[in-house]
Design a protein around this motif. Structure first.
Motif, PDB file in Angstrom:
ATOM      1  N   ASN A 141      -3.994   3.214   0.883  1.00  0.00           N
ATOM      2  CA  ASN A 141      -3.291   2.076   0.268  1.00  0.00           C
ATOM      3  C   ASN A 141      -2.638   1.180   1.321  1.00  0.00           C
ATOM      4  O   ASN A 141      -2.608  -0.042   1.182  1.00  0.00           O
ATOM      5  N   PHE A 142      -2.152   1.797   2.390  1.00  0.00           N
ATOM      6  CA  PHE A 142      -1.575   1.018   3.494  1.00  0.00           C
ATOM      7  C   PHE A 142      -2.670   0.138   4.128  1.00  0.00           C
ATOM      8  O   PHE A 142      -2.478  -1.058   4.368  1.00  0.00           O
ATOM      9  N   ALA A 143      -3.840   0.737   4.339  1.00  0.00           N
ATOM     10  CA  ALA A 143      -4.967   0.000   4.932  1.00  0.00           C
ATOM     11  C   ALA A 143      -5.401  -1.139   4.010  1.00  0.00           C
ATOM     12  O   ALA A 143      -5.718  -2.244   4.474  1.00  0.00           O
ATOM     13  N   LYS A 144      -5.412  -0.872   2.708  1.00  0.00           N
ATOM     14  CA  LYS A 144      -5.805  -1.923   1.756  1.00  0.00           C
ATOM     15  C   LYS A 144      -4.801  -3.072   1.784  1.00  0.00           C
ATOM     16  O   LYS A 144      -5.193  -4.249   1.729  1.00  0.00           O
ATOM     17  N   ALA A 145      -3.514  -2.734   1.858  1.00  0.00           N
ATOM     18  CA  ALA A 145      -2.482  -3.777   1.894  1.00  0.00           C
ATOM     19  C   ALA A 145      -2.636  -4.625   3.160  1.00  0.00           C
ATOM     20  O   ALA A 145      -2.566  -5.862   3.108  1.00  0.00           O
ATOM     21  N   LEU A 146      -2.901  -3.957   4.307  1.00  0.00           N
ATOM     22  CA  LEU A 146      -3.083  -4.692   5.569  1.00  0.00           C
ATOM     23  C   LEU A 146      -4.332  -5.564   5.514  1.00  0.00           C
ATOM     24  O   LEU A 146      -4.319  -6.724   5.946  1.00  0.00           O
ATOM     25  N   ALA A 147      -5.424  -4.994   4.979  1.00  0.00           N
ATOM     26  CA  ALA A 147      -6.691  -5.735   4.907  1.00  0.00           C
ATOM     27  C   ALA A 147      -6.519  -6.973   4.029  1.00  0.00           C
ATOM     28  O   ALA A 147      -7.057  -8.042   4.333  1.00  0.00           O
ATOM     29  N   HIS A 148      -5.745  -6.833   2.965  1.00  0.00           N
ATOM     30  CA  HIS A 148      -5.503  -7.966   2.070  1.00  0.00           C
ATOM     31  C   HIS A 148      -4.632  -9.017   2.774  1.00  0.00           C
ATOM     32  O   HIS A 148      -4.960 -10.203   2.782  1.00  0.00           O
ATOM     33  N   LEU A 149      -3.555  -8.551   3.382  1.00  0.00           N
ATOM     34  CA  LEU A 149      -2.618  -9.472   4.032  1.00  0.00           C
ATOM     35  C   LEU A 149      -3.282 -10.232   5.181  1.00  0.00           C
ATOM     36  O   LEU A 149      -3.098 -11.437   5.328  1.00  0.00           O
ATOM     37  N   TRP A 150      -4.051  -9.496   5.980  1.00  0.00           N
ATOM     38  CA  TRP A 150      -4.629 -10.107   7.183  1.00  0.00           C
ATOM     39  C   TRP A 150      -6.070 -10.578   6.967  1.00  0.00           C
ATOM     40  O   TRP A 150      -6.723 -11.036   7.907  1.00  0.00           O
TER      41      TRP A 150
END
Ligand code: KG4
Ligand code: ZN
Length: 391
Positions: A141-150
């Motif tokens: 979920n952390f990776a998904k949030a980063l991928a979405h943000l960046w």
């Protein structure tokens, strides 16, 4: 001279009790890639789980939630990737829904990561299994949030494939262009004991594995019985070297389960039970006897690991043997293989991982991710934790 193209991958590993983030730079092309590990931060939770004698999944989840943001900031800083504030703020709403179940992580994310401009990376990689699902989900979920943000592609990586590549990392800068296939991998950790044939890059064939406990798990359980603490592997190894019993007969003799079975399987639960019975029979034991237990248990485990690895190599004729996983840090096992492989299989090259890459780390996940870049086509939203994922 044209500038050489490079790719930067940020990798996240949270499958068990280490929170790790690495930044990898890859230069050159697919045929001759050159790697540089720009950072590899590993935050261990050993002290949190030690009182329980093993990893507690919900405590691991909580610790990953606490550690991910500081570990990310350190990994970016050490890799010298610019982390300036962004003028453009993405809406909080999507991030809040991606990190819906990770309240503590969500708060840190909104405060410390949301205001940052995207660093110059090409992709984000994350371990999606095998491992403890509550722990894996935090990283995913952390990776998904980063991928979405960046706005970066996300690559799901198999943790065991990471351990395969860990053997190939040589120093901070390395190439793996002259690998000799087929390779035989002995993967030994707290959750796995398996022999895998790698016919060529990314092509795996399972040859055999444990029918019950993983070898690292047996080290941990036996250490607990001996009152040594957690994790057991390094402690058993340390006390085994203090054992005075060299070639003379010890009063402690343990079985070598499945040593003579013609297959390539293992069993470690009987070995562990033998330690338990022997301990019950002896009652209170001296330090010397404890050390003798450590030595005999370690020897028994090594005997079967080495015999089955050689048997697999004789049958499948690999050009290279590689080792991976936490137990491959064991120095007695490394010494035994360094002695036995050249003796019995003089044509075969043995590659042992550097000690710092034996345990769980994100550098190995980043290297594995590079070879799986095409998996980024899969929609990031569909990536799920797969506790029992196989190679
Ligand atoms: O690969 P890893 O860090 O995590 C998993 O994916 O499981 O492996 C952890 C395991 C633990 O069971 C630990 O006791 C064992 O590796 N281990 C060792 C040694 N260092 C770590 N086992 C034997 N000897 C060691 N020196
Ligand atoms: Zn592992």
């Amino acid at each position: 001279m044209p500038q050489q193209k490079s790719k930067i991958i940020l990798a996240i590993e949270t499958s068990c009790d280490e929170t790790s983030i690495a930044v990898l730079k890859v230069m050159g092309d697919k045929k001759e890639p050159h790697f540089e590990i720009l950072s590899n931060i590993v935050s261990s939770q050993i002290t949190v789980h030690a009182p329980w004698g093993g990893v507690v999944p919900n405590l691991a989840k909580r610790e990953h939630e606490r550690n991910l943001v500081p570990v990310l900031l350190r990994a970016l800083k050490e890799a010298k990737l610019e982390i300036s504030n962004s003028k453009l703020l993405i809406s909080k709403k999507n991030i809040t829904s991606i990190l819906e179940r990770e309240a503590e992580l969500r708060e840190q994310f909104l405060k410390n990561i949301l205001p940052l401009a995207a660093p110059k990376i090409d992709a984000i990689a994350v371990t999606h299994g095998p491992g403890l699902e509550p722990a894996l989900w935090v990283g995913i979920n952390f990776a998904k949030a980063l991928a979405h943000l960046w706005q970066k592609p996300l690559i799901p990586v198999n943790h065991m494939e990471g351990h395969v590549f860990s053997a190939l990392i040589r120093g901070k800068e390395f190439s793996i262009s002259n690998l000799q296939f087929p390779m035989l991998a002995l993967l030994i950790s707290g959750g796995h004991t398996e022999l895998v044939l790698i016919k060529k890059l990314l092509q795996y064939k399972y040859l055999g594995g444990t029918r019950d406990d993983a070898v690292g798990e047996a080290f941990d359980k036996v250490a607990k019985m001996l009152g040594l603490g957690y994790p057991g592997g390094p402690l058993i190894s340390k006390f085994a070297t203090q054992s005075k019993i060299l070639n003379q007969k010890s009063e402690i003799i343990l079985p070598r389960p499945m040593l003579h079975s013609p297959d390539l399987d293992f069993s470690f639960s009987g070995l562990k039970t033998s330690v338990l019975y022997k301990l019950k029979e002896l009652g209170k034991i001296s330090v010397a006897t404890r050390n003798a237990f450590c030595k005999e248990f370690e020897n028994a485990a090594i005997d079967v690991l080495v015999v089955k690895t050689i048997r697999a190599a004789e049958k499948f004729k690999p050009k290279t043997i590689i080792l991976g996983g936490g137990v491959s840090a064991n120095s007695a096992l490394r010494d035994r293989l360094l002695e036995t492989v050249p003796q019995k299989l003089p044509e075969v090259k043995l590659i042992l991982p550097e000690i710092k890459y034996t345990g769980d780390n994100a550098a190995m996940i980043a290297v594995a991710a590079y070879f799986n870049l095409k998996k980024t086509k899969k929609s990031a939203a569909r990536i799920t934790a797969q506790g029992t994922l196989s190679l």
